[in-house]
Write an enzyme that holds these catalytic residues in place. Structure first.
Site, PDB file in Angstrom:
ATOM      1  N   TYR A  21       0.850  -1.186   0.000  1.00  0.00           N
ATOM      2  CA  TYR A  21       0.000   0.000   0.000  1.00  0.00           C
ATOM      3  C   TYR A  21       0.885   1.235   0.000  1.00  0.00           C
ATOM      4  O   TYR A  21       1.901   1.298   0.710  1.00  0.00           O
ATOM      5  CB  TYR A  21      -0.902   0.024   1.241  1.00  0.00           C
ATOM      6  CG  TYR A  21      -1.641   1.329   1.409  1.00  0.00           C
ATOM      7  CD1 TYR A  21      -2.883   1.505   0.796  1.00  0.00           C
ATOM      8  CD2 TYR A  21      -1.103   2.378   2.148  1.00  0.00           C
ATOM      9  CE1 TYR A  21      -3.563   2.704   0.917  1.00  0.00           C
ATOM     10  CE2 TYR A  21      -1.782   3.573   2.277  1.00  0.00           C
ATOM     11  CZ  TYR A  21      -3.009   3.737   1.663  1.00  0.00           C
ATOM     12  OH  TYR A  21      -3.679   4.921   1.779  1.00  0.00           O
ATOM     13  N   GLU A  57      -3.380   7.773  -3.814  1.00  0.00           N
ATOM     14  CA  GLU A  57      -3.188   6.445  -3.244  1.00  0.00           C
ATOM     15  C   GLU A  57      -2.932   5.429  -4.352  1.00  0.00           C
ATOM     16  O   GLU A  57      -3.590   5.473  -5.390  1.00  0.00           O
ATOM     17  CB  GLU A  57      -4.473   6.088  -2.488  1.00  0.00           C
ATOM     18  CG  GLU A  57      -4.407   4.902  -1.589  1.00  0.00           C
ATOM     19  CD  GLU A  57      -5.754   4.707  -0.881  1.00  0.00           C
ATOM     20  OE1 GLU A  57      -5.906   5.142   0.260  1.00  0.00           O
ATOM     21  OE2 GLU A  57      -6.663   4.118  -1.504  1.00  0.00           O
TER      22      GLU A  57
END
Lengths: 295, 379
Positions: free
Chosen positions: B101, B189
């Site tokens: 992530y 993101e």
């Protein structure tokens, strides 16, 4: 007594010839604030309302008038620049009313404000008022009355609602500060709580928060450790859905963080008296202060 | 403003972040053509502003072009959390060795952009943050200097052992920081950031949120806004410069100021009602704003009564009163309206309302109790 502004405040208005700036400069002068200068680049040499000198730069204004506080009413695209300018000119207290400044701009402004030892209030805030002495910003003067309750809030009209309840019930205020609804602000709850705790003219504190972020939770922890004066608190947004921005750029519940329950829980733990409704402020303060507050 | 995945991908791609080629389709045959170009084995992904697309059946793996056509046919037009899917993204199915992530968010506490990086990627990062926060590496960037080379490398080392992968990840961090500051993001993101069995580091999925306050400077980003992905009444409100959020209740609320608007909703609930919306008409409220607000609220068939709660500061209460009178002249409001106003030009406002047989209260609690009662009676 009071915090941040008083009758010694010599105010400079950035954007004094604009629509908002001119309107509120008039209101502040009418209230009795010492408005000593205005700044609008290109309009230096003019007089606002025939008596307040207008300068091209903040540095000029400070040199000629000894201004020690600046209030900013310039549009969002120029507002961060206006804060930089005021701080660079050595103004120790800068109040930014402007709504809509990109958060990225504020993230560049704040290190500059800190390294210069200045205090910024706002942006996206109604400013502050020490009733009877100085009004810096847009809080309606007529709903305030001098007294011994300090008020700090992230909101504008909700602040007016609560102040109005106080005044109508004979509870005066030492200073009312609107710290602003943006994610990045210059002065937070803790800064105000600390100042109110140290101010001999303040006997009790009202804290009006809302959903989003953790400022209220940290403020509650500060109350528990450092504040001996009674604190009454309110959190707006108990019915707000998650993940939605409720008007204020900062009023958003992210994941499970920033909810009203979380903040109210922190208040409870810290011994802050919780207002379920804005009107509850009166009864809670009277309970804690008795007749003391009524002067 | 949320961007769709395909829009976010385009921004990352421009910045040079390595990704698999993909394209967006509005019809099943378009999707089929893209799948054929990409070699058949693809993933079809619904483009809607809602989380949990996969669970809702909006993300499907196709083994060949025929399956791609089938899946696209199913997904296009389907509803995910009340939003219709108008577009699908078609991307090659990647071979994945590891998933990480990578997020960059404007953090209110640090007052700076903060990187959040975790080798526990691909899953709900909120859950990782809540249960195993030690698995997330956080790094605040001083916006004065930007992301420094050693910081980017440190983040890379927190993900990979292979130095080539570390360098590739560090490069992606720098590129992502460039996308973030260059487009006025409040969130950028990449989830997941993957490595392939061949050792390549790739961004598979992207999410970008733009700070609404930046759109003034960046009209080209504003053009990416997808009105169809919004609640229609919310899109209408935004065009009318009103801050509006639709809720589930039956008490319509028109308030000036965001804090007071939230407190009003809370008070409706306190007295046993359910707010139908959040609506802030803002500071300098022209009568037109009030008319638009009433139009938007009355399109909701659930609304049984409407409350105005106006504390006049900069807002002139007579402007609001004029707006209410004008609106009721322009169209019939079929539900009862309770008006609370106090502050600037209050007596003038009351005169304006009384001329047409309306009344106003000055107390917020009294007004809320009355509107809740009226809504209950009409329900």
């Amino acid at each position: 007594m009071s915090i941040f502004v008083d009758r010694n405040t010599r105010l400079l208005v950035q954007g004094i010839t604009g629509r908002e700036g001119a309107f509120h400069a008039r209101q502040m002068i009418e209230y009795g604030t010492a408005v000593v200068a205005g700044v609008t680049p290109g309009k230096g040499g003019q007089k606002f309302e025939g008596r307040v000198p207008v300068f091209n730069t903040v540095a000029d204004a400070v040199r000629h008038t000894g201004a020690n506080c600046a209030v900013i009413y310039v549009p969002p695209m120029a507002a961060a620049g206006a804060i930089f300018e005021a701080v660079d000119a050595g103004i120790p207290l800068v109040v930014c009313i402007t709504e809509g400044i990109p958060v990225m701009h504020m993230s560049r402004v704040m290190p500059f404000v800190r390294s210069h030892g200045a205090r910024l209030i706002g942006p996206n805030c109604p400013g502050l008022i020490t009733p009877g002495e100085s009004k810096v910003g847009i809080i309606p003067g007529n709903i305030c009355t001098p007294g011994r309750v300090g008020l700090v809030s992230r909101s504008g009209t909700l602040t007016y609602e609560v102040v109005n309840q106080l005044t109508r019930n004979g509870i005066g205020q030492s200073t009312c500060v609107g710290i602003g609804g943006d994610p990045i602000i210059g002065t937070d709850f803790i800064d105000c709580l600390r100042a109110f705790q140290e101010d001999p003219g303040t006997e009790a504190i009202v804290m009006i928060g809302e959903i989003g972020g953790t400022d209220e939770q940290r403020a509650a922890a500060f109350v528990k450790e450092r504040v001996t004066k009674p604190v009454v608190g309110f959190i707006a947004g108990q019915t707000a859905p998650k993940g939605r921005r409720m008007g204020h750029a900062g009023a958003i519940i992210s994941g499970s963080s920033g909810t009203a329950e979380e903040k109210l829980g922190a208040f409870e733990t810290a011994g802050v008296d919780i207002m379920r409704r804005p009107v509850d402020v009166v009864a809670l303060l009277e309970k804690r202060l008795g007749a003391l507050s009524k002067r | 403003m949320n961007l769709h995945e395909y829009q976010a991908r385009a921004l990352l791609k421009t910045a040079g972040i390595p990704m698999l080629d993909g394209d967006v389709a509005s019809t099943p045959t378009e999707a089929e053509a893209i799948a054929r170009r990409l070699g058949g084995k693809v993933v079809i992904k619904a483009q809607v502003h809602a989380g949990g697309r996969g669970k809702a059946g909006g993300v499907k793996l196709a083994r060949n072009t025929a399956e791609a056509l089938d899946h696209a046919t199913q997904i296009l037009g389907m509803q995910i959390k009340g939003l219709t899917v108008n577009k699908v993204l078609v991307v090659p199915a990647a071979d994945i060795a590891t998933e990480s992530y990578l997020g960059l968010v404007m953090d209110r506490e640090s007052q700076a952009p903060v990187f959040m990086v975790s080798s526990a990627g691909g899953v709900d990062i909120e859950e990782v943050a809540a249960k195993t926060p030690e698995k997330i590496v956080r790094l605040a960037v001083d916006p004065t200097y930007g992301l420094l080379p050693h910081q980017a490398l440190t983040l890379g080392f927190s993900l990979y052992r292979d130095f080539n992968q570390v360098k590739a990840a560090a490069r992606i961090m720098e590129q992502l920081y460039g996308v973030f500051t260059g487009n006025g993001c409040s969130l950028a993101e990449i989830n997941p950031l993957v490595t392939t069995p061949a050792g390549q580091v790739l961004a598979l999925d992207a999410k970008i949120v733009i700070d609404d306050n930046e759109l003034f400077w960046r009209p080209e980003l504003g053009l990416m806004r997808d009105d169809s992905a919004e609640e229609p009444s919310e899109a209408a409100a935004r065009r009318a410069n009103l801050s509006f959020i639709k809720l589930e209740g039956n008490v319509g609320c028109v308030v000036n100021g965001a804090g007071l608007a939230m407190a009003t909703m809370d008070l409706v609930k306190y007295y046993g009602g359910e707010p139908a919306n959040f609506l802030d008409i803002g500071g300098s409220s022209s009568p037109e704003k009030v008319i638009n607000a009433l139009k938007i609220i009355t399109t909701d068939p659930r609304v049984r009564a409407i409350l105005f709660n106006i504390f006049g500061g900069i807002t002139r209460t007579d402007d609001v009163a004029n707006g209410i009178v004008e609106a009721t002249r322009q169209f019939k409001v079929k539900v009862p309206i309770v008006i609370r106003l106090t502050g600037t030009n209050e007596s003038e406002a009351i005169r304006i309302l009384e001329k047409v047989g309306m009344t106003a209260l000055s107390d917020m609690d009294e007004a809320v109790q009355r509107v809740v009662q009226l809504a209950r009676k009409a329900a």
